[in-house]
Enzyme design. Structure first.
Site, short mmCIF file in Angstrom:
data_model
loop_
_atom_site.label_atom_id
_atom_site.label_comp_id
_atom_site.label_asym_id
_atom_site.label_seq_id
_atom_site.Cartn_x
_atom_site.Cartn_y
_atom_site.Cartn_z
N GLY A 69 0.82 -1.21 0.00
CA GLY A 69 0.00 0.00 0.00
C GLY A 69 0.85 1.25 0.00
O GLY A 69 0.60 2.19 -0.76
N GLU A 121 9.28 4.22 7.48
CA GLU A 121 9.45 2.76 7.50
C GLU A 121 10.21 2.37 8.77
O GLU A 121 11.32 2.87 9.00
CB GLU A 121 10.20 2.27 6.26
CG GLU A 121 10.60 0.81 6.29
CD GLU A 121 9.45 -0.13 6.57
OE1 GLU A 121 9.55 -0.93 7.53
OE2 GLU A 121 8.44 -0.06 5.85
N GLY A 128 6.45 -5.99 3.18
CA GLY A 128 6.29 -7.42 3.04
C GLY A 128 6.85 -7.99 1.75
O GLY A 128 7.07 -9.20 1.66
N ALA A 171 6.31 -14.44 -0.79
CA ALA A 171 6.63 -15.55 -1.70
C ALA A 171 6.40 -15.20 -3.16
O ALA A 171 6.23 -16.11 -3.99
CB ALA A 171 5.81 -16.79 -1.31
N HIS A 194 -1.09 -13.82 6.25
CA HIS A 194 -1.96 -12.96 5.44
C HIS A 194 -3.08 -12.38 6.28
O HIS A 194 -4.25 -12.51 5.94
CB HIS A 194 -2.54 -13.75 4.27
CG HIS A 194 -1.50 -14.34 3.37
ND1 HIS A 194 -1.64 -15.58 2.78
CD2 HIS A 194 -0.29 -13.87 2.98
CE1 HIS A 194 -0.57 -15.85 2.06
NE2 HIS A 194 0.26 -14.83 2.17
N GLY A 207 -3.26 -3.82 3.92
CA GLY A 207 -4.10 -5.00 4.09
C GLY A 207 -5.27 -4.80 5.01
O GLY A 207 -6.26 -5.53 4.94
#
Length: 562
Positions: free
Chosen positions: A15, A34, A85, A90, A458, A491
């Site tokens: 985001g 950050e 992330g 992955a 998640h 998220g």
């Protein structure tokens, strides 16, 4: 009043990086906070045993990319560092399953499939999505499991944000017309989730965030937002400090006309819940912290006692199967030598009338050899097929802020809908079938078997989209109800279980939200905060960051013409 930034973005993940680029294109002076450090490929850990560079526990001097948080009802894996992330994920970039669009939390507000479709396409282009082109030993296992579950045709290869090219060969920027960094072809080493040291992973620091910094966005690494408050006359002040510092905390207050919270679910919720508790943001919705999703997730697997086949080869996730309409199972891997996460693995413990911890103790006592083998992490990544099981069911948690002698901290409880699952029957069946296929034993995680709580990489929701403060925390433009100039783009804005990995959805939702901002100094086309939603056209940025030499599709997307 003179602000330090026009827009302050808290967090640099999917985001935050998208917000930083798109708002920089629209002429805003953008700052990005950050908490984690900045990594170059050579700084990333060679294996997960390099704890100082792998784990994020700053109070202990560990400033790596993998954060682990234990709540009452779930263990949460998340990322940390410049790029968020994307450093530890992955690379897996799926669009969600159908129930996501029809979830009652938000389905009545808009046709979300139609609203998000062009932005999913734009996110795929920007993140350089390619389908995995080679089979791995773990894929053969998944084909067998799919066949034994009666869904052989559901097997398919994974869309990933990886530059394949010629393995190991370095080439000039293949994506952004010379505006991006040099890249290297993937060598299929399985090291994606300890951070790609080889230049093949399309993490945010080589696309969105890289371009945002070229457009003037300023990234403040190792700077954690610890408080937010409105300023008299408008704008916000964000209090920051160096995370984990015992003495030199470097406390500082940064001001901005507008703030975009992109600190991931736990970070964003902590800031907002604390601000509401201290009445700095008194008008926040009572729905804050509600409808937190875990993607109905479980991490299971199967392992052989000795290495007979190397399951660490390939990118982190290479294929998927769908045993039913709401379930998605993927084989996951770590690179050779990255065995630290094997410390969370143990024997598989299924349902029963006795409490789960007691069933675990009985299973360990009656199968001591299997239990002792499960404790060994020697060559764990090579002899294990990890199974990530996700579902798009309507269940949730609620996250709250509670205090004790050590200060306020996040707690969780069951939310609306069905209880957040601690046991997925289809996942356990798949793990047993995978074990049969490789001649090994099925496995679960310690938190499931001993604490009876699931593990998820998640976590989603908590600042869900609603049609007003009685049903949600943010509106359909991702503006916070009751507090003009405050936005949520991470998220926590995802309002339904996806049943798939969430990174592409967070990117697409943020692309859409940013496309609706005006250019700096221009009239805002969005209706005033609190008014009913209406669909509006994207606003092309004044100075697109993607240069003329880039692929036409990327130039069009950067200009808002998708």
């Amino acid at each position: 009043m003179t602000f330090d930034h026009d827009v302050l973005v808290v967090g640099s993940g999917f985001g935050g990086s998208v917000s930083a680029l798109r708002l920089s294109e629209k002429g805003y002076r953008v700052g990005v906070l950050e908490a984690g450090r900045r990594f170059s490929p050579g700084d990333l850990p060679a294996t997960s045993w390099r704890l100082r560079r792998y784990l994020w526990m700053p109070r202990l001097g560990l400033r790596g990319i993998q954060r682990i948080t234990l709540l009452d009802d779930a263990m949460i894996l998340s990322g940390c560092g410049v790029g968020g992330g994307s450093l530890v994920y992955a690379n897996t970039l799926y669009e969600p399953l159908a129930p996501f669009y029809a979830d009652p939390q938000w389905a009545h507000i808009a046709d979300w499939r139609a609203e998000l479709a062009p932005w999913y396409a734009q996110a795929r282009r920007m993140l350089g999505v390619n389908e995995v082109a080679v089979d791995t030993p773990a894929d053969a296992v998944m084909r067998t499991v799919a066949a034994r579950l009666g869904v052989p045709d559901s097997f398919h290869r994974t869309p990933v944000g990886v530059f394949f090219g010629t393995p190991g060969e370095r080439v000039a920027d293949p994506y952004f017309g010379g505006a991006g960094p040099e890249r290297a072809g993937c060598i299929h080493c399985g090291e994606c989730m300890t951070g790609c040291r080889h230049g093949a992973k399309n993490s945010l620091d080589v696309n969105y965030l890289y371009l945002a910094e070229r457009r003037g966005a300023r990234v403040l690494a190792e700077t954690q937002a610890v408080g937010i408050r409105p300023l008299p006359g408008g704008g916000y002040a964000v209090d920051t400090e160096r995370p984990g510092a015992w003495i030199r905390r470097r406390r500082r207050t940064i001001t901005a006309e507008q703030v975009v919270l992109s600190a991931a679910v736990l970070g964003t919720l902590r800031l907002l819940l604390d601000a509401r508790a201290e009445r700095r943001l008194p008008h926040l919705s009572e729905r804050l912290g509600h409808v937190v999703r875990t993607n109905s997730e479980a991490i299971l697997g199967a392992a052989t006692p000795k290495v007979t086949t190397d399951f660490s080869r390939g990118v982190a996730i290479t294929s998927s199967i769908h045993p039913d309409a709401v379930t998605h199972i993927e084989p996951v891997r770590y690179g050779r030598g990255s065995n630290a996460m094997g410390l969370l693995a143990t024997i598989l413990v299924g349902p029963g009338r006795l409490p789960r911890p007691l069933r675990f103790a009985i299973a360990a006592a009656t199968h001591p050899r299997t239990f002792l083998q499960s404790l060994s992490v020697r060559r764990w990544s090579e002899r294990t097929v990890i199974l990530l099981v996700m579902q798009s069911l309507d269940n949730s948690l609620r996250i709250m802020l509670r205090g004790n002698r050590r200060g306020p901290h996040l707690r969780s409880t069951q939310g609306h809908g069905e209880p957040n699952p601690t046991y997925l029957p289809i996942g356990h069946r798949a793990a047993r079938l995978a074990a049969e296929a490789i001649g090994g034993v099925p496995g679960g995680s310690l938190n499931e078997s001993i604490l009876d709580i699931p593990i998820t990489a998640h976590i989603l929701g908590g600042c869900c989209i609603g049609d007003g403060p009685g049903t949600g925390v943010i509106d359909a433009y991702q503006r916070v109800f009751g507090h003009p100039g405050l936005h949520v783009c991470d998220g926590s804005a995802v309002s339904a279980n996806l049943g798939v990995n969430p990174s592409l959805t967070i990117t697409a939702m943020t692309e859409r939200a940013m496309s609706l901002w005006p250019n700096r100094g221009e009239a805002d086309p969005r209706p005033p905060l609190g008014e009913p939603y209406r669909r509006i056209a994207a606003v092309p940025p004044r100075t697109p960051a993607v240069p003329a030499g880039a692929p036409a599709a990327l130039r069009a997307g950067s200009a808002g013409a998708v």
